[in-house]
Design a protein around this motif. Sequence first.
Motif, mmCIF file in Angstrom:
data_model
loop_
_atom_site.group_PDB
_atom_site.id
_atom_site.type_symbol
_atom_site.label_atom_id
_atom_site.label_comp_id
_atom_site.label_asym_id
_atom_site.label_seq_id
_atom_site.Cartn_x
_atom_site.Cartn_y
_atom_site.Cartn_z
ATOM 1 N N GLU A 72 0.829 -1.207 0.000
ATOM 2 C CA GLU A 72 0.000 0.000 0.000
ATOM 3 C C GLU A 72 0.863 1.256 0.000
ATOM 4 O O GLU A 72 0.542 2.235 -0.675
ATOM 5 N N THR A 73 1.966 1.228 0.741
ATOM 6 C CA THR A 73 2.880 2.374 0.733
ATOM 7 C C THR A 73 3.437 2.597 -0.666
ATOM 8 O O THR A 73 3.486 3.736 -1.168
ATOM 9 N N TRP A 74 3.853 1.513 -1.313
ATOM 10 C CA TRP A 74 4.374 1.611 -2.683
ATOM 11 C C TRP A 74 3.294 2.070 -3.649
ATOM 12 O O TRP A 74 3.528 2.934 -4.502
ATOM 13 N N ARG A 75 2.078 1.523 -3.511
ATOM 14 C CA ARG A 75 0.987 1.873 -4.417
ATOM 15 C C ARG A 75 0.664 3.363 -4.332
ATOM 16 O O ARG A 75 0.444 4.030 -5.343
ATOM 17 N N GLN A 76 0.637 3.888 -3.111
ATOM 18 C CA GLN A 76 0.349 5.315 -2.950
ATOM 19 C C GLN A 76 1.444 6.173 -3.574
ATOM 20 O O GLN A 76 1.166 7.210 -4.190
ATOM 21 N N GLY A 77 2.697 5.734 -3.406
ATOM 22 C CA GLY A 77 3.798 6.477 -4.011
ATOM 23 C C GLY A 77 3.732 6.454 -5.527
ATOM 24 O O GLY A 77 3.954 7.480 -6.187
ATOM 25 N N VAL A 78 3.428 5.301 -6.098
ATOM 26 C CA VAL A 78 3.297 5.179 -7.551
ATOM 27 C C VAL A 78 2.165 6.062 -8.054
ATOM 28 O O VAL A 78 2.294 6.759 -9.068
ATOM 29 N N SER A 79 1.052 6.051 -7.331
ATOM 30 C CA SER A 79 -0.099 6.844 -7.744
ATOM 31 C C SER A 79 0.218 8.338 -7.697
ATOM 32 O O SER A 79 -0.113 9.088 -8.625
ATOM 33 N N ALA A 80 0.883 8.763 -6.621
ATOM 34 C CA ALA A 80 1.230 10.184 -6.502
ATOM 35 C C ALA A 80 2.186 10.600 -7.618
ATOM 36 O O ALA A 80 2.031 11.667 -8.225
ATOM 37 N N ALA A 81 3.181 9.751 -7.886
ATOM 38 C CA ALA A 81 4.139 10.066 -8.950
ATOM 39 C C ALA A 81 3.455 10.093 -10.311
ATOM 40 O O ALA A 81 3.737 10.965 -11.145
ATOM 41 N N ALA A 82 2.544 9.159 -10.523
ATOM 42 C CA ALA A 82 1.847 9.105 -11.805
ATOM 43 C C ALA A 82 0.970 10.329 -12.006
ATOM 44 O O ALA A 82 0.905 10.884 -13.107
ATOM 45 N N HIS A 83 0.297 10.760 -10.958
ATOM 46 C CA HIS A 83 -0.556 11.941 -11.077
ATOM 47 C C HIS A 83 0.286 13.189 -11.334
ATOM 48 O O HIS A 83 -0.096 14.050 -12.124
ATOM 49 N N GLY A 84 1.445 13.285 -10.655
ATOM 50 C CA GLY A 84 2.323 14.422 -10.894
ATOM 51 C C GLY A 84 2.848 14.434 -12.314
ATOM 52 O O GLY A 84 2.863 15.473 -12.987
ATOM 53 N N GLY A 85 3.274 13.273 -12.786
ATOM 54 C CA GLY A 85 3.764 13.171 -14.149
ATOM 55 C C GLY A 85 2.682 13.433 -15.176
ATOM 56 O O GLY A 85 2.920 14.073 -16.207
#
Length: 345
Positions: free
Chosen positions: A91-104
Amino acid sequence: MEPRVFSFLVDGDGGRFFGPGPMALLVGVRETGSLSASAKAMGMSYTKAMRILHDAERALGCALTVRSIGGEGGGSSSLTPEAEDFLHRYETWRQGVSAAAHGGFSAAFAGVAGVPRLGCVVMANGKAARFGRQKLIESLRGRAVVSHTLDALASRRLDVIVATRWERVRAICEARHVTCVEPAGPLQSDTVRAGVEALGRRAGYLFVQGDQPLLSGTSVEALLDEFAAHPACAARLAWQGRAGGPVIFPGYLADALLGLEGDVGGGELLRRNPDLAGATRLVEARSPAELDDIDTPSDLERVARELAAMHGASESGQDIWPDRGAGSGAADGPGGADGPGPASE
């Protein structure tokens, strides 16, 4: 338009063994105490649930559930400590991926299908003391200096704000239908604050000097491309690895930009934060002249000669810029005291 991100894990053979579905299945076991009940709530057969569980356990090399048989309420299942630890990590990784994807996504698709454009602040509030008069309205091949700078910023990815207290600068910009805002004071931090406040929240903020008339739209687009690829990093135009401007800052630094005090611009954030400075992406300009600004009348004369030479080369069919594609790389730092600082006047 908005991004939707699904994060999956694959095993050594490339087979997918964990993602949102298996996670929901295990969370259901935690909540219901039963693998069967969790599968039923998801509309999944018990056989499929067992296969998903076994695939994940085989890939991870540990048991994820403990099953007990019998008892007053029948059998039950619970998560192992290893499963709880793995779910937390996933879940920690998923949230980080999601945040990075939204920023990108916000950086890459700025200005498309309702995605907000990136912000651009043209720093045009300085007194021009060294020049002796307002340099931004000086004629350069028949047009004001600031008008040449604005030519390079006609990108579909940018909303441009000119921060200035000078009426004649404002008149030139507004004649081009470019929005102007008046800073509350004469300091660089006042100029930065006025621009960021006027733009509101954006995925990134590009700061450009109003007296940078040889800046090219090609280099600006290359800078925006680099930022879209690395939206958590600042990006700066450079020549042969030497950092200059313009510079674009990630949107998460908006509060830090708004909090600047004194006669400092965004470069102060790089000086305060070595990690941010070290991660700064450098984009090679097509010519060193693009980084030139105008401080004195002799600078204006030099830039006028360079611009005339460029136009002469263009009219004769020559390439007016060296054939230098936009390069990138992590900078060693913000360019040092000798390099032009971003968001300064």
